[in-house]
Every structure is written in C-alpha cells, then in structure tokens.
Design a protein around this motif. Structure first.
Motif, short mmCIF file in Angstrom:
data_model
loop_
_atom_site.label_atom_id
_atom_site.label_comp_id
_atom_site.label_asym_id
_atom_site.label_seq_id
_atom_site.Cartn_x
_atom_site.Cartn_y
_atom_site.Cartn_z
N ARG A 182 -20.07 -24.10 163.80
CA ARG A 182 -21.42 -24.62 163.56
C ARG A 182 -22.45 -23.82 164.37
O ARG A 182 -22.28 -23.60 165.58
CB ARG A 182 -21.47 -26.09 163.96
N VAL A 183 -23.51 -23.41 163.70
CA VAL A 183 -24.59 -22.66 164.34
C VAL A 183 -25.92 -23.27 163.91
O VAL A 183 -26.18 -23.45 162.72
CB VAL A 183 -24.57 -21.16 163.97
N VAL A 184 -26.75 -23.61 164.90
CA VAL A 184 -28.10 -24.11 164.64
C VAL A 184 -29.09 -23.07 165.16
O VAL A 184 -29.12 -22.78 166.36
CB VAL A 184 -28.35 -25.47 165.32
N TYR A 185 -29.86 -22.49 164.24
CA TYR A 185 -30.87 -21.50 164.61
C TYR A 185 -32.22 -22.17 164.77
O TYR A 185 -32.59 -23.07 164.01
CB TYR A 185 -30.99 -20.42 163.54
N PHE A 186 -32.97 -21.71 165.78
CA PHE A 186 -34.35 -22.15 165.99
C PHE A 186 -35.24 -20.92 165.85
O PHE A 186 -35.06 -19.93 166.57
CB PHE A 186 -34.53 -22.77 167.38
N MET A 187 -36.16 -20.97 164.91
CA MET A 187 -37.10 -19.88 164.67
C MET A 187 -38.50 -20.41 164.92
O MET A 187 -38.98 -21.29 164.19
CB MET A 187 -36.97 -19.35 163.24
N ALA A 188 -39.16 -19.92 165.95
CA ALA A 188 -40.46 -20.45 166.37
C ALA A 188 -41.54 -19.39 166.24
O ALA A 188 -41.51 -18.36 166.92
CB ALA A 188 -40.38 -20.94 167.81
N GLU A 189 -42.51 -19.65 165.36
CA GLU A 189 -43.68 -18.79 165.21
C GLU A 189 -44.80 -19.33 166.09
O GLU A 189 -45.08 -20.53 166.07
CB GLU A 189 -44.15 -18.77 163.76
N PHE A 197 -47.50 -17.64 174.38
CA PHE A 197 -46.78 -18.86 174.75
C PHE A 197 -45.58 -19.02 173.83
O PHE A 197 -45.51 -18.47 172.73
CB PHE A 197 -47.68 -20.09 174.64
N LEU A 198 -44.60 -19.78 174.30
CA LEU A 198 -43.44 -20.16 173.51
C LEU A 198 -43.40 -21.68 173.43
O LEU A 198 -43.68 -22.36 174.44
CB LEU A 198 -42.14 -19.65 174.15
N PRO A 199 -43.07 -22.23 172.27
CA PRO A 199 -42.96 -23.69 172.19
C PRO A 199 -41.89 -24.21 173.15
O PRO A 199 -40.87 -23.56 173.38
CB PRO A 199 -42.54 -23.92 170.73
N GLU A 200 -42.14 -25.39 173.73
CA GLU A 200 -41.17 -26.01 174.63
C GLU A 200 -40.27 -26.93 173.83
O GLU A 200 -40.71 -27.95 173.30
CB GLU A 200 -41.90 -26.77 175.74
N VAL A 201 -38.99 -26.54 173.72
CA VAL A 201 -38.03 -27.26 172.88
C VAL A 201 -36.91 -27.81 173.75
O VAL A 201 -36.40 -27.12 174.64
CB VAL A 201 -37.44 -26.31 171.80
N PRO A 257 -24.07 -32.67 165.10
CA PRO A 257 -24.88 -33.57 164.27
C PRO A 257 -25.33 -34.79 165.07
O PRO A 257 -24.58 -35.31 165.90
CB PRO A 257 -23.92 -33.98 163.15
N GLY A 258 -26.56 -35.19 164.85
CA GLY A 258 -27.11 -36.32 165.59
C GLY A 258 -27.86 -35.95 166.84
O GLY A 258 -28.55 -36.80 167.42
N ALA A 259 -27.74 -34.69 167.29
CA ALA A 259 -28.48 -34.26 168.49
C ALA A 259 -29.99 -34.37 168.22
O ALA A 259 -30.47 -34.11 167.12
CB ALA A 259 -28.11 -32.84 168.86
N LEU A 260 -30.72 -34.78 169.26
CA LEU A 260 -32.17 -34.97 169.13
C LEU A 260 -32.91 -33.72 169.56
O LEU A 260 -32.71 -33.20 170.67
CB LEU A 260 -32.62 -36.17 169.96
N VAL A 261 -33.78 -33.24 168.69
CA VAL A 261 -34.61 -32.07 168.97
C VAL A 261 -36.04 -32.53 169.16
O VAL A 261 -36.60 -33.21 168.29
CB VAL A 261 -34.53 -31.04 167.82
N SER A 262 -36.63 -32.14 170.27
CA SER A 262 -38.01 -32.50 170.56
C SER A 262 -38.79 -31.23 170.90
O SER A 262 -38.29 -30.37 171.62
CB SER A 262 -38.09 -33.48 171.73
N VAL A 263 -39.98 -31.12 170.34
CA VAL A 263 -40.86 -29.98 170.61
C VAL A 263 -42.15 -30.54 171.18
O VAL A 263 -42.78 -31.42 170.58
CB VAL A 263 -41.15 -29.16 169.34
N LYS A 264 -42.54 -30.03 172.34
CA LYS A 264 -43.75 -30.52 172.98
C LYS A 264 -44.94 -30.34 172.05
O LYS A 264 -45.20 -29.25 171.54
CB LYS A 264 -44.00 -29.76 174.28
N GLY A 265 -45.66 -31.43 171.82
CA GLY A 265 -46.83 -31.40 170.96
C GLY A 265 -46.57 -31.83 169.54
O GLY A 265 -47.51 -31.98 168.76
N MET A 266 -45.30 -32.06 169.17
CA MET A 266 -45.02 -32.48 167.80
C MET A 266 -45.42 -33.94 167.61
O MET A 266 -45.34 -34.75 168.54
CB MET A 266 -43.53 -32.28 167.46
#
Length: 464
Positions: A262-269, A309-313, A420-429
């Motif tokens: 299992r691979v989860v990619y995060f792509m942040a613009e 800046f980079l998003p805080e995840v 699966p089920g892991a919580l992803v939070s991004v500052k400002g979302m």
C-alpha cells in the motif's frame, strides 16, 4: 499639389490612428481579475470569469480553457476539467498535426506574437496542460484515457522541454548598438534583477511530469514493458529533483522490481507562478529631430510572488514531511529567460520602425504648416498629427502579458503506507480531518495559493 497631398496624408493618418486607439481602448481585459481570483484562492470565480472571457475574445480561447480546466480541477469537477483541457489540447494537436509543424516554428511564432494576434500557448503551459489532464483521468478512474494522456505528455516533454527550441535572434547592428547603450541597459537590468531569484530552481523540463508517468507505468502498468517505462521515467524525475525522497523511494522500488504494498501519495501545490508585468525601457533616439516623439519599448517582465511555504500535514497526528518535487516558477523563468533575447531584439526593431514612420509623417505635416501661405487648417493638422503619432507610439507599445496565471509556484511530494482509516489533517482546511479509504495506491491532492487562502484537499483511490 504637393501641399494638398501632404495635408490629405496627415488627415488620413491622424483619423486612422484615432480609430485604432479608440478600438484598443474598448477591448475587455479580464486577465487582472483572473489573476486576483487565483491569488485569493477562488477557483469558482476563475472558472466563471474565464468562461465569460472566452466568449468575449475567442482568439484567446485556448488560454481561457487552460484557466478553466485548472480551476475546475481544484473544485473537484474532474469531468468538466477534462472537457476544458481536451478542448485546449485539441487546438494544440491540430497545430502539431500540420505537415510543416516544428517545435522551433511554434516557439518562433510565440516570440513574435502580440496582443493583436491569437494567444500562442507557451512550452511550459503545454507541459502542464498534459500533466493535469493525465492526473484528471487517473483520478476519475479512466486508466485507458490516462495512458493516452501520458503518451501525449511524453511527446510534449520531448518536443518542448528543450532549450534548443529557442533560436538566437538574427544579428542586427542597430539592435546590438541599442542593447549596449546605457539608457537601454539600465531598463533591461531591472528585468534581469527581478528574474534572477526565480531562476535558482530553473529547468526546461518538469520532474513532476516525469514522476506522474513513472508512477503510473510502474504502479498501475500491465506488463514488464510498462514497468521498465516507469523505471526510466522515475529515473528522469530523480535526475531533475534529486532531493525528493518520494521520487527516490519510487525509483528504488522500480529498480529492485519490488511491490511496495500500500502506498499513499501526497501531492501539494502551493503558491502561484510569477506575476507578469510591463517594463518600459527608454532607448536612444534614432534620429535627432523635433519630429521624433518619445521612443521606448515595452517588454514583458516577471517578479516572484514571494511566498515560499509548504502545507502542514499530519497523518494520525504525526507530521508528514513534504519535499519540493517541482518548481513551476523556475520552469517558467527558464523558458522566459531563454526567449528574451529574441523578444528584446524584435521590440527594439519595432520601435525603430515606428520612430522612422513618425518622423516622416510629422516632418511632412510640419513643413506644410511652416509654409508662408499656410492656413489654420494646416497648423491644426500638424498639431493633430504630432499628437496622434505620439499617442499611437505610446499606446501601441504594449507588452504581451497574457499567461496561464493559475499555475502553482511549486509542488511537493510525500509518500506513506498509512493504513485505511488513518486521519489526514491539513492546517487551514475547512471541515473535519480526511479519513483514508482502503486501496493499494492512493493520491491525496492538496492545493493552496497562499497561507491566507483556503486549502483544497481531495483523496482518490488510483488502484483498489
């Protein structure tokens, strides 16, 4: 007879100039509004404004389709984004399918383009149009369509991701003299100074575009040929962006031929591409005479937006390390810098032509007005001619600043094996944290134009 002829010429020229000026003044310009909406992180306004602008100015239709396509993607309306980008790419494919097509010719047309001509899509914009279209089709579950888009992306990179498509300008003694003149050099120096900080991450090809191809063919490919194609693309991505850990890990997996599970990619613009502006540069007068109006050239220039800046995840409360994978602003700046010598030469020669024409017209009307038997009409037309040529020279000296303003400044990548089920939070979302779904390959897309604009987050299962 000569006097009457001179008067008629002055009248016709002056009337024509005023008609031209009044026509230019009435042209709608929505570029500033779209740029502002992109800066504010308002893709809905970008989409509606671009749609209206496309109807008002069809000659720029391909640019507005690009703006709409990216805005719709950020809104999560992938099907509509696919249609908008497909229309834009259709116009580009029609150009590329011509028997006499060449990348050098396409870029040459771009360099001589002006505001009165249809919009010519820049090499960088071609690369990102194909990249976003491939991502759209991947995220919408259309793997067959994604394969077609990725094959096109590869063609675009091979054709336009090369500095050699920019031919040096033809040598011209007068242009060379003006480029070396102190008055001109000062103005050009201002442009170069603004460009210099953006060029530090400069390249002519895009690592993210290579990674998209590599990830697809290695993770989602159907046979060993696909996996080898993926390995080569990932190797190209790492060469362009060696500091990106996610790309290095993918390449390591591809070279070892191992399944990472299992691979989860995060792509942040993040951020926005450089802002284009006009720099007026005064140049030495070609003919020393009172019949020459002010001579200047208007050149395109760009400045960085200035936010890095980079998003805080966080994933299940633990920070996720995002690493820059692609500098869109550096790519734009590299292509821009390579094109500038030809743009500058053309602008200088254009200014020379306008100065010479103004000299002939102004001198003819002045000589007519200076005659001993000249009347009020001749004097009035002489003044009008001088005013008209001056206003025309100023208003027609405009830099072409049209560009795809919604492109991000940079893109970062990360990968994890979060369950699966892991919580992803991004500052400002806005709203609650995102819960990761099941699946073998997931892509979490994050977009934020500034630290004060909304964060757009979307998670897609690429492989169940």
């Amino acid at each position: 007879m000569s006097r009457q002829h001179d008067g008629r010429v002055s009248r016709f020229v002056t009337i024509g100039l005023w008609l031209l000026l009044s026509g230019c003044a009435g042209s709608p310009d929505r570029h500033a509004a779209v740029r502002a909406a992109n800066e504010d992180g308002d893709p809905s306004f970008v989409e509606s404004t671009a749609r209206a602008a496309e109807a008002e100015r069809p000659m720029d239709g391909v640019l507005w389709k690009l703006e709409r396509g990216l805005a719709l993607r950020r809104l999560g309306r992938l099907r509509e984004s696919i249609r908008a980008l497909e229309e834009a790419e259709g116009a580009l494919r029609a150009e590329e399918d011509r028997p006499d097509f060449s990348a050098v010719g396409a870029v040459s047309a771009l360099l001589i383009n002006d505001l009165a001509s249809p919009y010519a899509v820049k090499p960088v914009e071609r690369i990102f149009a194909s990249s976003y279209q491939a991502l759209n089709r991947l995220e919408s579950g259309d793997q067959a369509g994604a394969r077609v888009s990725l094959n096109r992306l590869r063609f675009i990179q091979e054709t336009f991701g090369d500095p050699e498509i920019y031919l040096p300008p033809v040598k011209n003694p007068e242009a060379d003299r003006l480029l070396r003149a102190p008055e001109t050099a000062e103005g050009l120096g201002r442009i170069d100074a603004q460009l210099e900080p953006i060029l530090k991450d400069g390249a002519f090809d895009d690592a993210l575009a290579h990674w998209i191809q590599g990830m697809f063919f290695f993770r989602l490919g159907s046979d060993t040929a696909d996996r080898e194609k993926g390995r080569k693309a990932l190797a190209a991505a790492v060469r362009l962006s060696p500091a990106c850990e996610a790309m290095r890990l993918d390449l390591s997996d591809a070279e070892a031929g191992r399944d990472a599970g299992r691979v989860v990619y995060f792509m942040a613009e993040s951020g926005l591409c450089p802002q284009w502006y006009e720099e007026r540069v005064d140049i030495p007068v070609f003919i020393v005479s009172r019949d020459i109006p002010l001579v200047s050239v208007a050149l395109p220039a760009m400045r960085p937006v200035g936010q890095v800046f980079l998003p805080e995840v966080t994933v299940d409360g633990r920070p996720l390390k995002l690493v820059q994978a692609s500098s869109t602003e550096g790519l734009i700046a590299s292509h821009f810098a390579r094109s500038m010598p030809a743009v500058r030469t053309r602008a200088l020669l254009s200014a020379a032509s306008k100065a010479a024409a103004s000299y002939v017209l102004n001198r003819a009307s002045r000589v007519s007005a200076d005659r001993s038997d000249a009347g009020t009409a001749e004097i009035a037309w002489a003044v009008a001619t001088r005013l008209g040529t001056t206003l025309y020279g100023y208003s027609s000296t405009q830099a072409d600043l049209r560009n795809w303003s919604g492109l991000p400044a940079r893109t970062a990548l990360a990968r994890t094996d979060a369950p699966p089920g892991a919580l992803v939070s991004v500052k400002g979302m806005s709203g609650p944290a995102l819960r990761l779904p099941p699946g073998k390959v997931l892509l979490v897309s994050i977009s934020r134009q500034s630290e004060n604009t909304p964060v757009l987050v979307r998670c897609t299962t690429l492989s169940p």
